[in-house]
Scaffold this motif. Structure first.
Motif, mmCIF file in Angstrom:
data_model
loop_
_atom_site.group_PDB
_atom_site.id
_atom_site.type_symbol
_atom_site.label_atom_id
_atom_site.label_comp_id
_atom_site.label_asym_id
_atom_site.label_seq_id
_atom_site.Cartn_x
_atom_site.Cartn_y
_atom_site.Cartn_z
ATOM 1 N N ILE A 83 29.103 -13.731 16.439
ATOM 2 C CA ILE A 83 29.650 -12.425 16.083
ATOM 3 C C ILE A 83 28.575 -11.614 15.368
ATOM 4 C CG2 ILE A 83 31.437 -11.185 14.800
ATOM 5 C CD1 ILE A 83 32.557 -12.929 17.052
ATOM 6 N N LEU A 104 28.096 -8.476 12.973
ATOM 7 C CA LEU A 104 28.810 -7.590 12.061
ATOM 8 C C LEU A 104 27.940 -6.372 11.765
ATOM 9 C CD1 LEU A 104 30.197 -10.194 9.479
ATOM 10 C CD2 LEU A 104 31.392 -9.210 11.448
ATOM 11 N N ALA A 129 31.138 -11.035 20.418
ATOM 12 C CA ALA A 129 31.719 -9.740 20.068
ATOM 13 C C ALA A 129 30.849 -9.069 19.022
ATOM 14 C CB ALA A 129 33.141 -9.911 19.543
ATOM 15 N N VAL A 165 31.489 -6.643 15.913
ATOM 16 C CA VAL A 165 32.616 -6.208 15.077
ATOM 17 C C VAL A 165 32.122 -5.187 14.068
ATOM 18 C CG1 VAL A 165 34.404 -6.934 13.448
ATOM 19 C CG2 VAL A 165 33.775 -8.435 15.363
ATOM 20 N N SER A 166 32.710 -4.006 14.087
ATOM 21 C CA SER A 166 32.354 -2.968 13.117
ATOM 22 C C SER A 166 33.246 -3.107 11.896
ATOM 23 C CB SER A 166 32.530 -1.580 13.732
ATOM 24 O OG SER A 166 33.894 -1.301 13.994
ATOM 25 N N ILE A 167 32.623 -3.084 10.722
ATOM 26 C CA ILE A 167 33.375 -3.212 9.478
ATOM 27 C C ILE A 167 33.365 -1.886 8.700
ATOM 28 C CG2 ILE A 167 33.051 -5.703 9.343
ATOM 29 C CD1 ILE A 167 30.839 -5.242 7.278
ATOM 30 N N VAL A 175 32.362 -1.846 20.272
ATOM 31 C CA VAL A 175 32.656 -2.663 19.101
ATOM 32 C C VAL A 175 34.154 -2.968 19.039
ATOM 33 C CG1 VAL A 175 30.728 -1.683 17.773
ATOM 34 C CG2 VAL A 175 33.027 -0.693 17.545
ATOM 35 N N LEU A 176 34.470 -4.049 18.316
ATOM 36 C CA LEU A 176 35.839 -4.338 17.926
ATOM 37 C C LEU A 176 35.961 -3.933 16.461
ATOM 38 C CD1 LEU A 176 36.333 -7.903 19.502
ATOM 39 C CD2 LEU A 176 37.094 -5.705 20.422
ATOM 40 N N VAL A 205 37.396 -3.434 12.645
ATOM 41 C CA VAL A 205 38.310 -3.887 11.604
ATOM 42 C C VAL A 205 38.126 -2.938 10.422
ATOM 43 C CG1 VAL A 205 38.271 -6.314 12.322
ATOM 44 C CG2 VAL A 205 36.649 -5.518 10.571
ATOM 45 N N LEU A 256 39.227 -9.763 10.164
ATOM 46 C CA LEU A 256 38.117 -10.476 10.807
ATOM 47 C C LEU A 256 38.440 -11.947 10.989
ATOM 48 C CD1 LEU A 256 35.179 -10.677 11.833
ATOM 49 C CD2 LEU A 256 34.455 -10.955 9.453
ATOM 50 N N MET A 292 40.810 -12.500 13.740
ATOM 51 C CA MET A 292 40.113 -12.332 15.011
ATOM 52 C C MET A 292 39.329 -13.600 15.379
ATOM 53 S SD MET A 292 37.327 -9.361 15.958
ATOM 54 C CE MET A 292 38.460 -8.051 15.470
#
Length: 293
Positions: free
Chosen positions: A108, A110, A137, A139-141, A150-151, A153, A286, A289
């Motif tokens: 992942i 981030l 993936a 993942v945008s935080i 992006v996925l 959160v 997260l 996920m």
């Protein structure tokens, strides 16, 4: 299950705090796992104080991490020994780009708001470009328009609302009068930036408050400062990722000071999201996920 969180963080404690926040979410959800933080951060001791296994590594150069030599690198060797089932790479894509495909696990990436230039690095040896395909993936935080899919959160925060001290508990620990209105002056980032807070110390706007100063160095370290938020009616802080989103998550009245960063636009963060609110911690989202992957 072995989970490894990897990042740099040589200039502050922000990325360490994000790693601790993810660890806290894993514990909240009673996930049976081994969690290891591997960083290049001198602030890694903060993770160790929270009982987290932290491994500090010096940064290796492009030659040591090259396609030809990475098998001999300390970073590759350390990651291999951890035998990860999940690897979380927070922003630090360029040091692992040559060997990430060797790890047959969930990977992942981030990411929070950074300049698009961050994803291309031109060196005397070659041009490096971020490859989202290396990851299970991205993942945008943090809300932002990214140059790849992006996925999303919510922003990742160290604590949830029910995990910090009550107002009475926090005031007692800080030796504050129980009737006092509290102001936290939280100084993070580079030590040289502390002078930017000077104008607030004697400002008429905070005369009504009992002020507490906390920083990441010297004798005024208060960590994690978020644990004491209920004691404060006003927070004065920088606009770095953690400081900013902690004030938004806990709905704190705040004076937020943006500083210049090479790849991050703190002015944009303040202008666009000062009135932004969210109720679910991105760290919990997260972990949910991850458990579905």
């Amino acid at each position: 299950m072995n989970i490894v969180y990897y990042t740099s963080g040589i200039s502050g404690s922000g990325r360490i705090v994000t790693g601790i926040a993810i660890y806290n979410a894993l514990r909240r959800k009673h996930i049976d796992c081994t969690y290891t933080m591997i960083t290049h951060s001198p602030a890694g001791y903060l993770a160790e104080l929270q009982g987290i296994n932290h491994i500090y590594l010096p940064l290796e150069d492009e030659y040591q991490l090259s396609q030809k030599h990475f098998h001999s690198s300390v970073l590759y060797h350390t990651l291999s020994l951890c035998k990860p089932d999940i690897v979380l790479v927070y922003l630090q894509w360029f040091t692992v780009i040559n060997f990430l495909n060797e790890f047959q696990c969930v990977k992942i990436f981030l990411v929070h708001q950074v300049d698009k230039k961050f994803f291309t690095i031109d060196t005397p040896l070659r041009l490096y470009e971020f490859n989202a395909q290396q990851y299970s993936a991205v993942v945008s935080i943090e809300p932002f328009d990214y140059p790849f899919t992006v996925l999303p959160v919510n922003p990742v925060v160290l604590r949830n609302h029910n995990e910090i001290l009550t107002r009475d508990e926090a005031q007692k620990k800080l030796h504050m009068p129980s009737h006092a209105k509290g102001c936290l002056i939280s100084i993070s980032g580079y030590e040289s930036e502390a002078a930017s807070y000077n104008k607030y110390y004697d400002s008429s706007s905070i005369k009504q408050y009992h002020c507490v100063i906390a920083n990441n160095y010297g004798s005024e370290v208060l960590f994690p400062v978020i644990d004491y938020f209920n004691a404060f009616d006003l927070v004065i802080c920088g606009a770095g990722y953690n400081s900013f989103w902690e004030t938004r998550f806990f709905h704190k009245k705040a004076i937020i000071i943006p500083f210049k960063r090479h790849f991050e636009d703190q002015i944009l963060r303040v202008k666009k999201f000062y009135d932004y609110s969210f109720t679910v911690n991105g760290a919990d989202q997260l972990v949910d996920m991850l458990m579905m992957m």
